[in-house]
Scaffold this motif. Structure first.
Motif, mmCIF file in Angstrom:
data_model
loop_
_atom_site.group_PDB
_atom_site.id
_atom_site.type_symbol
_atom_site.label_atom_id
_atom_site.label_comp_id
_atom_site.label_asym_id
_atom_site.label_seq_id
_atom_site.Cartn_x
_atom_site.Cartn_y
_atom_site.Cartn_z
ATOM 1 N N THR A 153 0.877 -1.249 0.184
ATOM 2 C CA THR A 153 -0.093 0.023 0.085
ATOM 3 C C THR A 153 1.007 1.262 0.082
ATOM 4 N N ILE A 154 0.447 2.247 -0.905
ATOM 5 C CA ILE A 154 1.411 3.424 -1.037
ATOM 6 C C ILE A 154 0.297 4.573 -0.407
ATOM 7 N N GLY A 155 0.851 5.304 0.572
ATOM 8 C CA GLY A 155 0.123 6.368 1.060
ATOM 9 C C GLY A 155 0.525 7.702 0.293
ATOM 10 N N LEU A 156 -0.468 8.563 0.198
ATOM 11 C CA LEU A 156 -0.222 9.496 -0.531
ATOM 12 C C LEU A 156 -0.387 11.037 0.325
ATOM 13 N N ALA A 157 0.593 11.656 0.533
ATOM 14 C CA ALA A 157 0.764 12.938 1.182
ATOM 15 C C ALA A 157 0.947 13.966 0.400
ATOM 16 N N LEU A 170 3.365 17.133 -8.106
ATOM 17 C CA LEU A 170 3.413 16.275 -9.413
ATOM 18 C C LEU A 170 4.647 16.606 -10.218
ATOM 19 N N ASP A 171 5.234 17.835 -10.015
ATOM 20 C CA ASP A 171 6.463 18.181 -10.789
ATOM 21 C C ASP A 171 7.660 17.607 -10.088
ATOM 22 N N GLY A 172 7.488 17.562 -8.893
ATOM 23 C CA GLY A 172 8.847 16.888 -7.903
ATOM 24 C C GLY A 172 8.111 15.920 -6.913
ATOM 25 N N PRO A 173 7.935 14.909 -7.257
ATOM 26 C CA PRO A 173 7.519 13.569 -6.310
ATOM 27 C C PRO A 173 8.583 13.209 -5.286
ATOM 28 N N THR A 174 8.142 12.822 -4.306
ATOM 29 C CA THR A 174 9.253 12.576 -2.879
ATOM 30 C C THR A 174 8.624 11.013 -2.763
ATOM 31 N N LEU A 175 9.575 9.929 -2.949
ATOM 32 C CA LEU A 175 9.370 8.678 -2.248
ATOM 33 C C LEU A 175 9.829 8.164 -1.450
ATOM 34 N N THR A 176 9.257 7.905 -0.105
ATOM 35 C CA THR A 176 9.883 7.372 0.992
ATOM 36 C C THR A 176 9.527 6.097 1.164
ATOM 37 N N ALA A 177 10.600 5.043 1.030
ATOM 38 C CA ALA A 177 10.302 3.828 0.925
ATOM 39 C C ALA A 177 11.618 2.920 1.543
ATOM 40 N N THR A 178 11.516 1.631 1.675
ATOM 41 C CA THR A 178 12.733 0.880 1.882
ATOM 42 C C THR A 178 13.561 0.753 0.551
ATOM 43 N N ALA A 179 14.758 0.583 0.709
ATOM 44 C CA ALA A 179 15.837 0.457 -0.524
ATOM 45 C C ALA A 179 14.918 -0.435 -1.848
ATOM 46 N N ALA A 203 12.143 1.283 -3.081
ATOM 47 C CA ALA A 203 12.156 2.442 -3.751
ATOM 48 C C ALA A 203 12.583 2.136 -5.174
ATOM 49 N N ARG A 204 13.284 0.881 -5.214
ATOM 50 C CA ARG A 204 13.933 0.570 -6.578
ATOM 51 C C ARG A 204 12.878 0.117 -7.474
ATOM 52 N N GLN A 205 11.926 -0.579 -6.763
ATOM 53 C CA GLN A 205 11.059 -1.231 -7.440
ATOM 54 C C GLN A 205 9.688 -0.051 -7.993
ATOM 55 N N TRP A 206 9.522 0.642 -7.016
ATOM 56 C CA TRP A 206 8.348 1.820 -7.425
ATOM 57 C C TRP A 206 8.811 3.217 -7.991
#
Length: 409
Positions: free
Chosen positions: A60-64, A124-133, A136-139
């Motif tokens: 599950t991806i949370g949107l903030a 949307l112009d500069g999204p930030t993804l916070t996740a495990t390594a 992060a590579r997968q998504w």
């Protein structure tokens, strides 16, 4: 020639006697339905494990992001869903980021009530993804694609991709034949391990009630051993016929959902015939060894003690044959072909990959030769180590009788 014919006739008499005694016994029904219990338990455990795995690893991806950006990302996700293999991860809206203030994504990932796998913030112009390594590579590509899709003012049509398919390739054929060879080896190993163990305890009961001594006095010992091997092989074939019929009905009922195996190099009809012959040889080879070992065991407890090293020996033979499958044309493969016990496994795998037929004729003759050698050696060993107890007891009885006569007179 008459001596060979006499031994063959005696072996067939013993085989018929043991076959009738086993097949028409009440315990044979339990023998036939015995493998169904592990299959049912394994199937239930596999289904439950798949359900647990599916529920545990549902990402599950949370949107903030801002409220509008969150809405657009959700819409882009719904539009892309179904176009990608395996589907897309779920998305939930955590919160709408306040203007000029970053959302604390690390706290959201550590919150046990939210249970999100990753958090997407920014714009949307500069999204930030916070996740495990690994996530992060997968998504990272997925988030970029969704953001680009959500950023477009008007929906853009996804072009249809024209696909040109080919029936097969030589690499695919080779790979499929290797899978067929591996599957054949596994099936041969399971059947041999399941059925050959019956030979271990074959002589214990007859040794306990002295029937073996009566039989040994009437017929040659090697004919006795060969007859018992033939009987157990026939019993095993009856069991395989029953199990094969049941499994065949299941396969026909669900054939559309089952994967198809590549055709072996020698063709399916000859491959099935060779599979039957190599099972018979593998059973006779292992059975002759087990019969020799079981003949020296005096009690059922000793047979149970011997079962573990015997099973480990079978497992090592299978591992050796599987390892030889990965090294074609080397001395390892030739050693697995020459070594009698592993030869059926290696040659069955060779039938799936090589179209030549004449090596199988030589291999079958070679394996039959070793069956005769092991049976004769086991019979000689049984005669020297077990049957010698008769004369010894006779001498003891004469000694006791002589001492009794001296005392009497």
């Amino acid at each position: 020639m008459s001596g060979f014919a006499e031994k063959l006739r005696c072996a067939l008499v013993i085989a018929r006697r043991d076959f009738v005694a086993v097949v028409f016994s009440k315990t044979f029904i339990f023998f036939l339905i015995g493998p169904a219990f592990p299959l049912v338990v394994g199937g239930l455990a596999g289904n439950i494990g798949a359900k647990v795995q599916q529920n545990v690893e549902r990402p599950t991806i949370g949107l903030a992001m801002s409220a509008e950006d969150n809405r657009r990302m959700m819409a882009a996700r719904e539009e892309l869903d179904g176009r990608m293999a395996g589907g897309l991860p779920d998305m939930i809206e955590l919160a709408a980021a306040a203007p000029g203030k970053a959302f604390d994504a690390r706290s959201a990932l550590a919150d046990g009530n939210r249970e999100v796998t990753a958090v997407v913030g920014g714009t949307l112009d500069g999204p930030t993804l916070t996740a495990t390594a690994d996530r992060a590579r997968q998504w990272v590509g997925l988030v970029s694609n969704l953001a680009a899709r959500a950023r477009a003012e008007a929906p853009t049509a996804y072009p249809d991709v024209q696909v040109e398919e080919v029936n097969t390739s030589i690499a695919k054929v080779r790979t499929g034949q290797i899978y067929t060879a591996q599957g054949a080896q596994v099936l041969l190993f399971l059947l041999t391990m399941l059925l050959a163990g019956m030979v271990l305890s074959n002589l214990v009961e007859e040794k306990g009630n002295k029937i073996i001594e009566v039989l040994a006095a009437a017929i040659p010992m090697d004919a006795l051993f060969m007859g018992k091997l033939f009987a157990m092989l026939a019993v095993s074939l009856v069991g395989i016929a029953v199990w094969g019929t049941a499994i065949g009905a299941i396969v026909l009922a669900g054939s559309e959902s089952l994967p198809s195996l590549s055709a072996p190099a020698v063709g399916w009809p000859l491959f099935l015939v060779l599979g039957f012959l190599y099972f018979a040889m593998a059973y006779l080879l292992m059975g002759s060894l087990f019969l020799s070992i079981g003949g020296m065991a005096a009690t059922v407890r000793e047979v149970q003690t011997l079962s573990m090293p015997v099973s480990m020996f079978q497992l090592m033979v299978f591992f050796f044959s599987s390892y030889a499958l990965t090294m074609p044309g080397t001395w390892v493969e030739w050693l697995s072909i020459i070594f009698p016990v592993s030869s059926p496994y290696a040659m069955l795998a060779r039938a799936a990959q090589q179209p030549e037929v004449w090596p199988h004729v030589l291999a079958l003759l070679w394996q039959a030769f070793w069956v005769v050698v092991i049976v004769r050696a086991g019979a000689q060993l049984f005669r020297r180590t077990v049957m010698k107890s008769g004369p010894a007891r006779g001498k003891a009885r004469r000694g006791v009788f002589a001492r009794f006569r001296r005392k009497a007179y």
